[in-house]
Design a protein around this motif. Structure first.
Motif, mmCIF file in Angstrom:
data_model
loop_
_atom_site.group_PDB
_atom_site.id
_atom_site.type_symbol
_atom_site.label_atom_id
_atom_site.label_comp_id
_atom_site.label_asym_id
_atom_site.label_seq_id
_atom_site.Cartn_x
_atom_site.Cartn_y
_atom_site.Cartn_z
ATOM 1 N N CYS A 188 24.750 34.489 46.698
ATOM 2 C CA CYS A 188 24.486 33.568 45.593
ATOM 3 C C CYS A 188 23.118 33.869 44.974
ATOM 4 N N SER A 245 21.412 31.995 43.231
ATOM 5 C CA SER A 245 20.588 30.791 43.187
ATOM 6 C C SER A 245 19.972 30.490 44.555
ATOM 7 N N CYS A 246 20.806 30.340 45.571
ATOM 8 C CA CYS A 246 20.273 29.979 46.888
ATOM 9 C C CYS A 246 20.126 31.186 47.807
ATOM 10 N N CYS A 306 29.341 28.249 44.318
ATOM 11 C CA CYS A 306 28.712 28.557 45.598
ATOM 12 C C CYS A 306 28.984 27.430 46.606
ATOM 13 N N HIS A 362 27.426 26.748 49.172
ATOM 14 C CA HIS A 362 26.192 26.185 49.727
ATOM 15 C C HIS A 362 25.451 25.292 48.729
ATOM 16 N N CYS A 363 25.366 25.750 47.467
ATOM 17 C CA CYS A 363 24.458 25.045 46.540
ATOM 18 C C CYS A 363 25.119 24.623 45.218
ATOM 19 N N TYR A 374 26.096 26.403 42.843
ATOM 20 C CA TYR A 374 25.827 27.296 41.722
ATOM 21 C C TYR A 374 27.161 27.779 41.146
HETATM 22 ZN ZN LIG Z 1 24.189 29.095 46.194
#
Ligand SMILES: [Zn+2]
Lengths: 326, 281
Positions: B29, B31-32, B48, B50-51, B53
């Motif tokens: 990702c 972003s993260c 994403c 996780h985040c 995105y």
């Molecule tokens: Zn992410």
């Protein structure tokens, strides 16, 4: 009095006009001699004046794309307010977008063109250093485009034709303009101009840069003055983006095919309005007279059509633009 | 730009290719910076895990996300760009087009189609950023114009998914006039009272924003998408100041009053269906 009475020291010459500038300087020397009255050089003066005119004609008939861009930005070029005041009587400027403020980079108002009331709207550049700041160099914010649309809708309401003068290096790229919806304002203008029931004539009188230009550029007739440019980007920015250097502006100006001749040949405008020899700035009054005649004849023509027919052909015209393979 | 890593046989290699859609086994990702299996990303609608995105995807993915059973009728699938100006910068435009078509498998920066979204027909035009930065030339303008004609004829709602750096400079004024063409068609669509939704995704800038993207009955956006007229670099150079945090983000554009709502990609299809249902009933 010579038609070249303008002092060369007061005139602003572009780099490619150097040969003419030298002739003007020579002419001034001769004029000084003549004024002192010791010897008669009137024959030489006449010959030199003829030569200047010939040189100018030659120079201005073969301008490159980049040179036309330079002429279009000439500091002494007439702007919207000059044309309106020169061509019309009773000009009444109207201000404000009824929301945020009055944008000084776009002006507008009713005026009488030989007895016919017309709504004039146009970009306005400043005529000196202080005014250039005040006019934000002809770069409007969203409120400028919204003022323009307000005035266009008012013209429609009172059944008056609309004339727009386009002369902008672009819509202003700033924080507040973005926050107030620069893109939305331009988009709305473009869409709503298609549906105006009154005749609309748009004229590129200087620089026609991208969205900032077409934001007041949708008309039944779109004309360009002979030494102007109209494209999606300025040659300098194009150079910096595609060539990753500022050094290719001349090349970009050619590649973009942004001159009136190219634009007409490609079917992207409806006509070219010739400028006096040496450009609109050389003889602004003559330019205004040419423009006025063109506006009157075009309005006569457009007013013969019904509003629906005008709208349909306005839409069809723009929808034909573009080249694809299929 | 190499913001994702492609992994083959356990060896993670950075690719310099300007391929935006995740297609390796692993997705990192941007972003993260956390990695995830690409198949998990795909199951999460390219968001994403996780985040949240929203990864950059193209028309293939959006059509699959939106159309029931991925069934749709594509319009003007073979339309390609001409080179009316014989434009050459550091490379001839013609050669650039051929290379981009070969590399991306796309014909230009947009695809248009109609099909059902939760059982109701919608005409969708979706831009592809992979194709010369999603730039708008004659093909983008013409395909949108014809898709709008289709929406008018079939009385089906219109959806345009924007993802674009703006104008196609190699088509110069032809490109500029596409702003007018698309807006003219939208004016006609509005007359017929057929709804038009404009979905702005990351990034939507320039002549695209200043024409069809901002003309929706409903202007909506994906979270965090960059939306603006001028690009951030140009603004920064003009005002010679740093830009405020979050400037030109979808969230900020909503606060300024130019978006109806922001939609998570995982809810996009349901939200659109809900909206069209409300208008219909
Ligand atoms: Zn992410």
């Amino acid at each position: 009095m010579s038609i070249f009475a303008g002092q060369s020291k007061l005139m602003i010459f572009l780099d490619f006009e150097k040969p003419i500038q030298e002739l003007y300087q020579e002419l001034e020397k001769l004029q000084e001699i003549q004024e002192k009255g010791k010897s008669d050089v009137s024959a030489s003066i006449a010959a030199l004046e003829k030569q200047i005119l010939e040189e100018k004609t030659k120079l201005y008939t073969g301008l490159t794309g980049w040179q036309k861009v330079q002429v279009s930005r000439h500091m002494e070029r007439p702007y919207t307010l000059y044309y309106v005041n020169q061509m019309c009587s009773d000009f009444m400027e109207l201000y404000g977008d009824r929301n945020i403020r009055d944008d000084k980079a776009i002006v507008g108002g009713f005026a009488s063109l030989e007895g016919r009331t017309v709504m004039f709207i146009g970009h306005q550049k400043g005529i000196n250093t202080k005014m250039r700041q005040y006019r934000n160099f002809g770069m409007a914010n969203p409120e400028g485009y919204r003022k323009a649309l307000r005035l266009m809708k008012m013209a429609e309401k009172f059944n008056k034709p609309i004339v727009t003068f386009i002369d902008t290096p672009g819509a202003y790229p700033g924080i507040e303009g973005e926050e107030r919806g620069q893109a939305e304002a331009i988009a709305r203008n473009i869409r709503d101009m298609f549906m105006l029931k009154v005749p609309v004539i748009c004229i590129i009188v200087g620089e026609g840069a991208s969205g900032g230009a077409i934001g007041i550029g949708v008309g039944d007739r779109v004309f360009m003055l002979a030494n102007t440019w109209y494209s999606v980007i300025s040659p300098e920015s194009c150079s910096s983006i595609l060539w990753r250097s500022w050094d290719y502006k001349e090349t970009a100006a050619e590649a973009l095919k942004l001159t009136a001749d190219h634009m007409l040949a490609n079917g992207l405008i409806d006509g070219i309005i010739e400028e006096p020899i040496g450009g609109a700035h050389a003889e602004p009054e003559a330019m205004a007279a040419i423009l006025k005649a063109k506006l009157i004849s075009t309005l006569d023509e457009l007013e013969k059509q019904t509003p629906d027919a005008r709208i349909t052909s306005r839409i069809d015209k723009f929808c034909r633009m573009g080249v694809i393979n299929e | 730009m190499a913001w994702f890593k492609r992994s083959t046989a356990g060896v993670t290699t950075t690719t310099e290719e300007k391929k935006e859609v995740p297609d390796g086994l692993w997705f990192k990702c941007p972003s993260c910076k956390k990695s995830q299996m690409t198949k998990d990303l795909k199951l999460n609608k390219y968001v994403c895990v996780h985040c949240n995105y929203h990864a950059r995807i193209g028309s293939v993915e959006y059509f699959e996300l939106l159309f029931d059973e991925n069934q749709f009728t594509e319009l003007d699938a073979d339309m390609t760009a001409a080179d009316p100006l014989k434009f050459t910068d550091t490379k001839p435009y013609d050669a650039r087009l051929k290379a981009t078509i070969a590399k991306t498998g796309l014909k230009d920066a947009i695809r248009t189609a109609y099909g059902n979204v939760e059982g109701e027909e919608v005409v969708v035009a979706c831009m592809d950023f992979d194709f010369i930065g999603g730039s708008m030339g004659s093909v983008v303008g013409e395909k949108i114009a014809r898709a709008i004609d289709t929406a008018r004829a079939r009385k089906s709602p219109m959806l345009i998914i924007s993802k674009s750096g703006g104008a196609r400079m190699m088509e110069a004024a032809y490109s500029l006039m596409q702003m007018a063409k698309t807006s003219a068609k939208l004016a006609l669509l509005a007359e017929e009272k057929v709804p038009y939704v404009s979905l702005m995704t990351d990034p939507t800038t320039g002549g695209v924003t200043a024409s069809f993207a901002m003309l929706g009955d409903f202007n909506i956006a994906e979270p965090n998408a960059l939306i603006g007229f001028a690009g951030p670099r140009v603004i920064k150079e003009t005002i010679k100041k740093d830009l405020p945090k979050g400037f030109q983000s979808a969230e900020m554009v909503l606060e300024s009053g130019f978006l109806d709502f922001i939609v998570d990609r995982r809810e996009l299809k349901a939200k659109l269906a809900q909206l069209f249902r409300l208008l219909k009933n």
